[in-house]
Design a protein around this motif. Structure first.
Motif, PDB file in Angstrom:
ATOM      1  N   GLY A 101     -11.972  -6.751  48.591  1.00 37.52           N
ATOM      2  CA  GLY A 101     -12.434  -8.006  48.019  1.00 37.52           C
ATOM      3  C   GLY A 101     -13.617  -7.809  47.085  1.00 37.52           C
ATOM      4  N   VAL A 102     -14.536  -6.931  47.460  1.00 35.33           N
ATOM      5  CA  VAL A 102     -15.692  -6.655  46.595  1.00 35.33           C
ATOM      6  C   VAL A 102     -15.238  -6.062  45.265  1.00 35.33           C
ATOM      7  CG1 VAL A 102     -17.762  -5.230  46.351  1.00 35.33           C
ATOM      8  CG2 VAL A 102     -17.297  -6.391  48.513  1.00 35.33           C
ATOM      9  N   ILE A 103     -14.288  -5.123  45.323  1.00 35.69           N
ATOM     10  CA  ILE A 103     -13.790  -4.520  44.087  1.00 35.69           C
ATOM     11  C   ILE A 103     -13.082  -5.556  43.227  1.00 35.69           C
ATOM     12  CG2 ILE A 103     -12.179  -2.812  43.160  1.00 35.69           C
ATOM     13  CD1 ILE A 103     -12.739  -1.097  45.604  1.00 35.69           C
ATOM     14  N   VAL A 104     -12.318  -6.447  43.867  1.00 36.95           N
ATOM     15  CA  VAL A 104     -11.624  -7.497  43.114  1.00 36.95           C
ATOM     16  C   VAL A 104     -12.624  -8.403  42.413  1.00 36.95           C
ATOM     17  CG1 VAL A 104     -10.256  -9.596  43.381  1.00 36.95           C
ATOM     18  CG2 VAL A 104      -9.504  -7.485  44.469  1.00 36.95           C
ATOM     19  N   VAL A 105     -13.670  -8.807  43.114  1.00 34.59           N
ATOM     20  CA  VAL A 105     -14.694  -9.669  42.499  1.00 34.59           C
ATOM     21  C   VAL A 105     -15.346  -8.961  41.319  1.00 34.59           C
ATOM     22  CG1 VAL A 105     -16.916 -10.801  42.888  1.00 34.59           C
ATOM     23  CG2 VAL A 105     -15.119 -10.965  44.614  1.00 34.59           C
ATOM     24  N   LEU A 106     -15.674  -7.677  41.487  1.00 35.49           N
ATOM     25  CA  LEU A 106     -16.281  -6.923  40.385  1.00 35.49           C
ATOM     26  C   LEU A 106     -15.337  -6.821  39.196  1.00 35.49           C
ATOM     27  CD1 LEU A 106     -18.066  -4.042  42.349  1.00 35.49           C
ATOM     28  CD2 LEU A 106     -19.099  -6.063  41.299  1.00 35.49           C
ATOM     29  N   LEU A 107     -14.055  -6.584  39.464  1.00 38.33           N
ATOM     30  CA  LEU A 107     -13.077  -6.493  38.377  1.00 38.33           C
ATOM     31  C   LEU A 107     -12.963  -7.813  37.616  1.00 38.33           C
ATOM     32  CD1 LEU A 107     -10.243  -4.463  40.156  1.00 38.33           C
ATOM     33  CD2 LEU A 107     -11.633  -3.686  38.227  1.00 38.33           C
ATOM     34  N   ILE A 108     -12.942  -8.918  38.363  1.00 38.41           N
ATOM     35  CA  ILE A 108     -12.852 -10.223  37.714  1.00 38.41           C
ATOM     36  C   ILE A 108     -14.094 -10.490  36.860  1.00 38.41           C
ATOM     37  CG2 ILE A 108     -12.777 -12.709  38.140  1.00 38.41           C
ATOM     38  CD1 ILE A 108     -11.077 -12.124  40.598  1.00 38.41           C
ATOM     39  N   LEU A 109     -15.284 -10.129  37.381  1.00 36.94           N
ATOM     40  CA  LEU A 109     -16.507 -10.320  36.612  1.00 36.94           C
ATOM     41  C   LEU A 109     -16.508  -9.460  35.354  1.00 36.94           C
ATOM     42  CD1 LEU A 109     -19.218 -10.451  39.442  1.00 36.94           C
ATOM     43  CD2 LEU A 109     -18.378 -12.335  38.029  1.00 36.94           C
ATOM     44  N   SER A 149     -16.140  -9.162  29.587  1.00 40.74           N
ATOM     45  CA  SER A 149     -15.879  -7.996  28.733  1.00 40.74           C
ATOM     46  C   SER A 149     -16.322  -8.221  27.285  1.00 40.74           C
ATOM     47  CB  SER A 149     -14.388  -7.637  28.774  1.00 40.74           C
ATOM     48  OG  SER A 149     -13.603  -8.717  28.298  1.00 40.74           O
ATOM     49  N   ARG A 150     -15.982  -9.390  26.730  1.00 39.61           N
ATOM     50  CA  ARG A 150     -16.390  -9.667  25.354  1.00 39.61           C
ATOM     51  C   ARG A 150     -17.914  -9.786  25.219  1.00 39.61           C
ATOM     52  NH1 ARG A 150     -12.166 -11.281  21.880  1.00 39.61           N
ATOM     53  NH2 ARG A 150     -10.473  -9.813  22.295  1.00 39.61           N
ATOM     54  N   PRO A 151     -18.614 -10.549  26.094  1.00 40.41           N
ATOM     55  CA  PRO A 151     -20.088 -10.561  26.010  1.00 40.41           C
ATOM     56  C   PRO A 151     -20.711  -9.180  26.183  1.00 40.41           C
ATOM     57  CG  PRO A 151     -19.332 -12.414  27.328  1.00 40.41           C
ATOM     58  CD  PRO A 151     -18.133 -11.567  27.062  1.00 40.41           C
ATOM     59  N   ILE A 152     -20.151  -8.350  27.069  1.00 40.17           N
ATOM     60  CA  ILE A 152     -20.684  -7.002  27.258  1.00 40.17           C
ATOM     61  C   ILE A 152     -20.519  -6.186  25.977  1.00 40.17           C
ATOM     62  CG2 ILE A 152     -20.329  -4.820  28.487  1.00 40.17           C
ATOM     63  CD1 ILE A 152     -19.632  -6.449  30.969  1.00 40.17           C
ATOM     64  N   GLN A 153     -19.361  -6.303  25.345  1.00 41.00           N
ATOM     65  CA  GLN A 153     -19.148  -5.581  24.095  1.00 41.00           C
ATOM     66  C   GLN A 153     -20.117  -6.041  23.011  1.00 41.00           C
ATOM     67  OE1 GLN A 153     -14.955  -5.420  22.890  1.00 41.00           O
ATOM     68  NE2 GLN A 153     -14.382  -5.770  25.018  1.00 41.00           N
ATOM     69  N   MET A 159     -23.060  -7.408  23.508  1.00 42.42           N
ATOM     70  CA  MET A 159     -24.427  -7.052  23.877  1.00 42.42           C
ATOM     71  C   MET A 159     -24.760  -5.612  23.521  1.00 42.42           C
ATOM     72  SD  MET A 159     -26.145  -7.205  27.674  1.00 42.42           S
ATOM     73  CE  MET A 159     -25.639  -8.924  27.841  1.00 42.42           C
ATOM     74  N   PHE A 160     -23.802  -4.704  23.764  1.00 39.12           N
ATOM     75  CA  PHE A 160     -24.059  -3.281  23.533  1.00 39.12           C
ATOM     76  C   PHE A 160     -23.472  -2.776  22.217  1.00 39.12           C
ATOM     77  CE2 PHE A 160     -24.298  -3.796  28.140  1.00 39.12           C
ATOM     78  CZ  PHE A 160     -25.492  -3.158  28.425  1.00 39.12           C
ATOM     79  N   GLY A 161     -22.949  -3.685  21.405  1.00 39.01           N
ATOM     80  CA  GLY A 161     -22.407  -3.280  20.115  1.00 39.01           C
ATOM     81  C   GLY A 161     -21.166  -2.413  20.223  1.00 39.01           C
ATOM     82  N   LEU A 162     -20.310  -2.686  21.175  1.00 38.97           N
ATOM     83  CA  LEU A 162     -19.108  -1.890  21.385  1.00 38.97           C
ATOM     84  C   LEU A 162     -17.937  -2.488  20.619  1.00 38.97           C
ATOM     85  CD1 LEU A 162     -19.430  -1.407  25.256  1.00 38.97           C
ATOM     86  CD2 LEU A 162     -20.232   0.128  23.452  1.00 38.97           C
ATOM     87  N   ASP A 163     -17.079  -1.632  20.119  1.00 32.18           N
ATOM     88  CA  ASP A 163     -15.892  -2.069  19.383  1.00 32.18           C
ATOM     89  C   ASP A 163     -14.710  -1.231  19.847  1.00 32.18           C
ATOM     90  OD1 ASP A 163     -13.934  -2.933  17.690  1.00 32.18           O
ATOM     91  OD2 ASP A 163     -14.976  -2.419  15.823  1.00 32.18           O
ATOM     92  N   PRO A 164     -13.733  -1.840  20.530  1.00 33.93           N
ATOM     93  CA  PRO A 164     -12.597  -1.043  21.036  1.00 33.93           C
ATOM     94  C   PRO A 164     -11.713  -0.474  19.938  1.00 33.93           C
ATOM     95  CG  PRO A 164     -12.200  -3.389  21.344  1.00 33.93           C
ATOM     96  CD  PRO A 164     -13.608  -3.260  20.889  1.00 33.93           C
ATOM     97  N   ASP A 165     -11.819  -0.990  18.709  1.00 32.88           N
ATOM     98  CA  ASP A 165     -10.977  -0.518  17.613  1.00 32.88           C
ATOM     99  C   ASP A 165     -11.742   0.340  16.606  1.00 32.88           C
ATOM    100  OD1 ASP A 165      -8.773  -1.944  18.656  1.00 32.88           O
ATOM    101  OD2 ASP A 165      -9.471  -3.780  17.687  1.00 32.88           O
ATOM    102  N   ALA A 166     -12.992   0.684  16.912  1.00 33.17           N
ATOM    103  CA  ALA A 166     -13.793   1.487  15.984  1.00 33.17           C
ATOM    104  C   ALA A 166     -13.331   2.942  16.009  1.00 33.17           C
ATOM    105  CB  ALA A 166     -15.265   1.386  16.346  1.00 33.17           C
ATOM    106  N   PHE A 167     -13.053   3.501  14.831  1.00 34.31           N
ATOM    107  CA  PHE A 167     -12.629   4.897  14.716  1.00 34.31           C
ATOM    108  C   PHE A 167     -13.854   5.808  14.674  1.00 34.31           C
ATOM    109  CE2 PHE A 167      -8.380   3.824  12.430  1.00 34.31           C
ATOM    110  CZ  PHE A 167      -7.979   3.142  13.551  1.00 34.31           C
ATOM    111  N   GLY A 178      -9.025  -3.991  27.823  1.00 30.67           N
ATOM    112  CA  GLY A 178      -7.714  -4.183  28.438  1.00 30.67           C
ATOM    113  C   GLY A 178      -7.770  -4.868  29.788  1.00 30.67           C
ATOM    114  N   SER A 179      -8.947  -4.875  30.436  1.00 31.54           N
ATOM    115  CA  SER A 179      -9.047  -5.481  31.767  1.00 31.54           C
ATOM    116  C   SER A 179      -8.783  -6.978  31.712  1.00 31.54           C
ATOM    117  CB  SER A 179     -10.430  -5.208  32.366  1.00 31.54           C
ATOM    118  OG  SER A 179     -11.452  -5.813  31.583  1.00 31.54           O
ATOM    119  N   TRP A 180      -9.358  -7.673  30.725  1.00 25.91           N
ATOM    120  CA  TRP A 180      -9.154  -9.124  30.698  1.00 25.91           C
ATOM    121  C   TRP A 180      -7.721  -9.461  30.311  1.00 25.91           C
ATOM    122  CZ3 TRP A 180      -7.510 -12.054  26.643  1.00 25.91           C
ATOM    123  CH2 TRP A 180      -7.621 -11.536  25.354  1.00 25.91           C
ATOM    124  N   VAL A 181      -7.082  -8.620  29.501  1.00 28.17           N
ATOM    125  CA  VAL A 181      -5.680  -8.863  29.137  1.00 28.17           C
ATOM    126  C   VAL A 181      -4.800  -8.805  30.378  1.00 28.17           C
ATOM    127  CG1 VAL A 181      -3.719  -7.978  27.822  1.00 28.17           C
ATOM    128  CG2 VAL A 181      -5.994  -8.019  26.790  1.00 28.17           C
TER     129      VAL A 181
END
Length: 332
Positions: free
Chosen positions: A51-59, A64-68, A70-78, A120-123
């Motif tokens: 259950g703890v892992i499930v809650v963490l995964l959902i969070l 995921s988008r706010p985290i990206q 915040m840290f300037g991450l881009d999943p499609d950046a080459f 991919g987690s939120w998808v």
């Protein structure tokens, strides 16, 4: 012959001392079914860990988008500077893992694997939860109607369940998804792909829950509280939604928790086959599909998304098993 012992009115009406002490200290206290289930669930350490892992995964998926951002991450950046021009493989060992890219980068493009796993987690969870909700709504309504009314209504709905269960679901999902890739219903791109997956997976999976709800309803409709509602003049809709459905919450929750990981695997399978989420959108199944070409020379690129799917599915299954044991009064 001894004389009878006379008692005063106060003494005659007094309660035993033990009862009074217990009542004053709150030691005698009733518990609801929810409290009993929660107590049983907390004793299962494996289920709590799931259950703890499930809650963490959902969070993580929800943020995921706010985290990206915040840290300037881009999943499609080459990052072509991280790719060997001769082999198209990441420079360094284990898929180019480093402090900047803790899970490495993908071959050929050099995109950060950790960011794509996060994306991919939120998808996966959106498709899994959406399909589960759709299955629950259809299966619960038809299952409780079939179980309560019986007769011809039950026969028609049961045959409908058998028909849906006879469908080759994977082939049918591939056909529908491939047909609607270009655009449909005013949607295109990622919204279309998500909607198609949710519909296909959810719409054809409802008979499993429908059978469970039907069986539980057949047992509940003969209980005293249902007879009492009928005797007081309650109509069928009231009995269905106010008397029967609240008593079906437990089985529905347990089955939903076990259905979500199945839907995650189904979405990953369709994306792996190329008829699910389409690139460049990151998805765990799509990453596994891309890793097939490189798994012999870059096994890390296959291991990471595979572990993401494995941990997610395992956590939901452990949680589902724990909830089933906690909500079932006959289990030990």
């Amino acid at each position: 012959m001894t004389a009878p012992i006379e008692t005063t009115g106060a003494e005659a009406g007094a309660q035993p001392e033990a009862v009074l002490v217990g009542a004053e200290k709150g030691q005698i206290e009733g518990r609801s079914l929810g409290q009993i289930a929660w107590t049983r669930f907390k004793k299962d350490k494996v289920a709590v860990a799931g259950g703890v892992i499930v809650v963490l995964l959902i969070l993580v998926a929800a943020l995921s988008r706010p985290i990206q951002a915040m840290f300037g991450l881009d999943p499609d950046a080459f990052h072509q500077n991280l790719i060997d021009a001769n082999t198209s493989l990441p420079k360094g060992g284990w898929g180019g893992m480093s402090w900047d890219h803790p899970l490495g980068v993908d071959p050929q493009f050099g995109r950060d694997v950790a960011t794509r796993i996060l994306e991919g987690s939120w998808v996966s969870l959106v498709v899994a939860f959406g399909a589960t909700i759709l299955s629950n709504v259809i299966g619960t309504i038809l299952g409780v109607v079939a179980g309560y009314y019986g007769g011809r209504v039950d026969s028609i709905i049961s045959r409908l369940m058998d028909t849906f269960l006879a469908f080759p679901l994977l082939l049918f999902a591939i056909a529908i998804s491939a047909t609607l890739q270009g655009g449909a219903f005013g949607l295109s791109g990622l919204p279309l792909h998500l909607s198609v997956l949710i519909f296909v997976i959810g719409f054809f999976n409802w008979p499993y829950l429908g059978r469970i709800v039907r069986g539980q309803t057949l047992a509940l409709r003969e209980r005293e509280f249902v007879d009492a509602s009928r005797g007081m003049g309650a109509k069928a809709p009231y009995i269905l939604f106010r008397e029967l459905l609240p008593n079906l919450v437990g089985p529905i929750i347990v089955y939903s928790t076990l259905l979500i990981p199945t839907n995650i695997l189904f979405e990953a399978s369709l994306s792996f086959l190329g008829v699910g989420i389409q690139p460049p959108q990151a998805s765990w199944g799509g990453m596994l599909r891309d890793a097939v070409t490189y798994y012999e020379v870059d096994p890390a690129y296959m291991i990471v998304p595979g572990l993401a799917i494995f941990v997610t599915v395992l956590a939901f299954n452990l949680l589902g098993d724990g909830l089933r044991d906690a909500l079932d009064p006959r289990s030990r």
